[in-house]
Design a protein around this motif. Sequence first.
Motif, short mmCIF file in Angstrom:
data_model
loop_
_atom_site.label_atom_id
_atom_site.label_comp_id
_atom_site.label_asym_id
_atom_site.label_seq_id
_atom_site.Cartn_x
_atom_site.Cartn_y
_atom_site.Cartn_z
N GLU A 17 0.83 -1.23 -0.12
CA GLU A 17 0.03 0.05 -0.16
C GLU A 17 0.88 1.25 0.06
OE1 GLU A 17 -2.39 0.27 3.49
OE2 GLU A 17 -3.31 2.21 2.79
N SER A 18 1.10 1.81 -1.08
CA SER A 18 1.97 3.11 -1.11
C SER A 18 1.25 4.20 -0.40
CB SER A 18 2.03 3.41 -2.57
OG SER A 18 2.71 2.33 -3.36
N SER A 19 2.08 5.38 -0.01
CA SER A 19 1.73 6.23 0.41
C SER A 19 2.91 7.41 0.74
CB SER A 19 1.54 6.09 2.05
OG SER A 19 0.78 7.11 2.82
N SER A 20 2.61 8.70 1.10
CA SER A 20 3.72 9.51 1.14
C SER A 20 3.72 10.18 2.50
CB SER A 20 3.21 10.68 0.42
OG SER A 20 3.53 10.35 -0.91
N LEU A 21 5.10 10.77 2.95
CA LEU A 21 5.14 11.30 4.28
C LEU A 21 5.48 12.74 4.01
CD1 LEU A 21 7.63 8.75 6.13
CD2 LEU A 21 5.06 8.68 5.72
N ASN A 22 5.26 13.69 5.00
CA ASN A 22 5.31 15.16 4.56
C ASN A 22 6.29 15.81 5.37
OD1 ASN A 22 4.26 17.90 5.47
ND2 ASN A 22 4.22 17.67 3.30
N CYS A 23 6.96 16.67 5.00
CA CYS A 23 7.98 17.58 5.74
C CYS A 23 7.87 18.79 5.43
CB CYS A 23 9.49 16.96 5.54
SG CYS A 23 10.70 17.77 6.59
N SER A 24 7.35 19.63 6.37
CA SER A 24 7.24 21.17 6.18
C SER A 24 8.42 21.72 6.78
CB SER A 24 5.74 21.65 6.58
OG SER A 24 5.03 21.05 5.77
N TYR A 25 9.11 22.77 6.30
CA TYR A 25 10.10 23.48 6.71
C TYR A 25 9.97 24.95 6.53
CZ TYR A 25 12.06 23.66 1.97
OH TYR A 25 12.32 23.83 0.56
N ARG A 61 12.57 1.40 -2.86
CA ARG A 61 11.00 1.71 -2.83
C ARG A 61 10.83 3.29 -2.29
NH1 ARG A 61 11.92 -3.26 -1.19
NH2 ARG A 61 12.29 -2.68 0.75
N LEU A 62 11.70 3.92 -2.03
CA LEU A 62 11.87 5.37 -1.54
C LEU A 62 11.99 6.56 -2.64
CD1 LEU A 62 13.44 4.92 1.87
CD2 LEU A 62 11.04 4.74 1.56
N LYS A 63 11.34 7.47 -2.69
CA LYS A 63 11.56 8.56 -3.46
C LYS A 63 11.22 9.61 -2.64
CE LYS A 63 9.05 9.91 -7.16
NZ LYS A 63 8.44 10.16 -8.52
N ALA A 64 12.25 10.75 -2.64
CA ALA A 64 12.18 11.88 -1.98
C ALA A 64 12.28 13.08 -2.98
CB ALA A 64 13.56 12.38 -0.90
N THR A 65 11.34 14.02 -2.70
CA THR A 65 10.96 15.05 -3.86
C THR A 65 11.01 16.37 -2.44
OG1 THR A 65 8.56 15.21 -3.59
CG2 THR A 65 9.56 13.86 -5.12
N LEU A 66 11.20 17.69 -3.28
CA LEU A 66 11.52 18.74 -2.57
C LEU A 66 10.77 19.93 -3.42
CD1 LEU A 66 12.96 20.40 -0.14
CD2 LEU A 66 14.81 20.92 -1.64
N THR A 67 9.90 20.88 -2.53
CA THR A 67 9.56 22.16 -3.12
C THR A 67 10.16 23.07 -2.22
OG1 THR A 67 7.53 22.35 -1.72
CG2 THR A 67 7.39 20.85 -3.62
N LYS A 68 9.47 24.35 -2.42
CA LYS A 68 10.13 25.43 -1.72
C LYS A 68 9.63 25.48 -0.28
CE LYS A 68 11.00 28.69 -5.50
NZ LYS A 68 10.85 30.05 -6.06
N LYS A 69 8.56 24.66 0.03
CA LYS A 69 8.19 24.66 1.46
C LYS A 69 8.00 23.47 1.78
CE LYS A 69 5.35 29.02 1.12
NZ LYS A 69 4.10 29.45 1.07
N GLU A 70 8.29 22.36 1.37
CA GLU A 70 8.02 20.93 1.76
C GLU A 70 8.75 20.12 0.99
OE1 GLU A 70 3.78 20.94 0.42
OE2 GLU A 70 3.06 20.60 2.68
N SER A 71 8.95 18.89 1.86
CA SER A 71 9.65 17.65 1.26
C SER A 71 8.60 16.46 1.27
CB SER A 71 10.92 17.52 1.56
OG SER A 71 11.59 16.19 1.06
N PHE A 72 8.67 15.52 0.35
CA PHE A 72 7.71 14.36 0.33
C PHE A 72 8.59 13.13 0.26
CE2 PHE A 72 3.64 16.31 0.51
CZ PHE A 72 3.89 17.59 -0.11
N LEU A 73 8.45 12.29 1.00
CA LEU A 73 8.93 10.79 1.05
C LEU A 73 7.81 9.77 0.68
CD1 LEU A 73 11.70 9.39 1.43
CD2 LEU A 73 10.86 8.77 3.54
N HIS A 74 8.02 9.54 -0.54
CA HIS A 74 6.94 8.46 -1.23
C HIS A 74 7.46 7.19 -1.22
CE1 HIS A 74 5.33 12.08 -3.15
NE2 HIS A 74 6.51 12.25 -3.44
N ILE A 75 6.68 6.24 -0.48
CA ILE A 75 6.81 4.80 -0.26
C ILE A 75 6.11 4.09 -1.13
CG2 ILE A 75 7.36 2.90 1.42
CD1 ILE A 75 7.63 5.14 3.52
#
Lengths: 111, 114
Positions: A17-25, A61-75
């Motif tokens: 079951e795929s999902s994403s974790l959020n990191c706001s900075y 199975r991990l992919k990390a992405t970055l925007t100007k305000k957040e990062s996501f770790l997709h599993i």
Amino acid sequence: EDQVTQSPEALRLQEGESSSLNCSYTVSGLRGLFWYRQDPGKGPEFLFTLYSAGEEKEKERLKATLTKKESFLHITAPKPEDSATYLCAAQNTGTASKLTFGTGTRLQVTL
Amino acid sequence: SQTIHQWPATLVQPVGSPLSLECTVEGTSNPNLYWYRQAAGRGLQLLFYSVGIGQISSEVPQNLSASRPQDRQFILSSKKLLLSDSGFYLCAWSQGRGAFQPQHFGDGTRLSIL
């Protein structure tokens, strides 16, 4: 003051079951955004560094992405061995590569 | 390859006793070194960092001190432990030259104060 907020605090997924974790900075001048995996009773293990908005990094199975305000770790299609706490940390401009950590997302993957 | 060692893995100490936790790094020279404390439900809190021998910066006022007597050795100390010093202590290193370098952590010391 630099701040890093992670959500959700805990996440339970079934295997596959795929999902994403959020990191706001909020950081005064982001130099790098780091993701770590931490197993119980162990130190954090480095996974990825992201430097600029739009950047992506992958590892199994991990992919990390970055925007100007957040990062996501997709599993994608997680397995039970992906169960761990995932931490993100932001590095600002300044000396000694100091990091500000979030409190982590505790991931549990069940069969 | 580089490795980082921390000891002991667990420690139980009475209130008012002294403390010495040691961390050593192998396979690199002139690293930046860090001490963190991790409390349940909270992020890693940076306690001290060092960019060279004898150079220590303290991030938070507290009952602890740090020293770096050799290039790859970092020591966390206290003269008299408090109950509030309980926690999971982590040592980390990063490459000293160049920014954007990730920090690499040891396996930590679980400190319990009775």
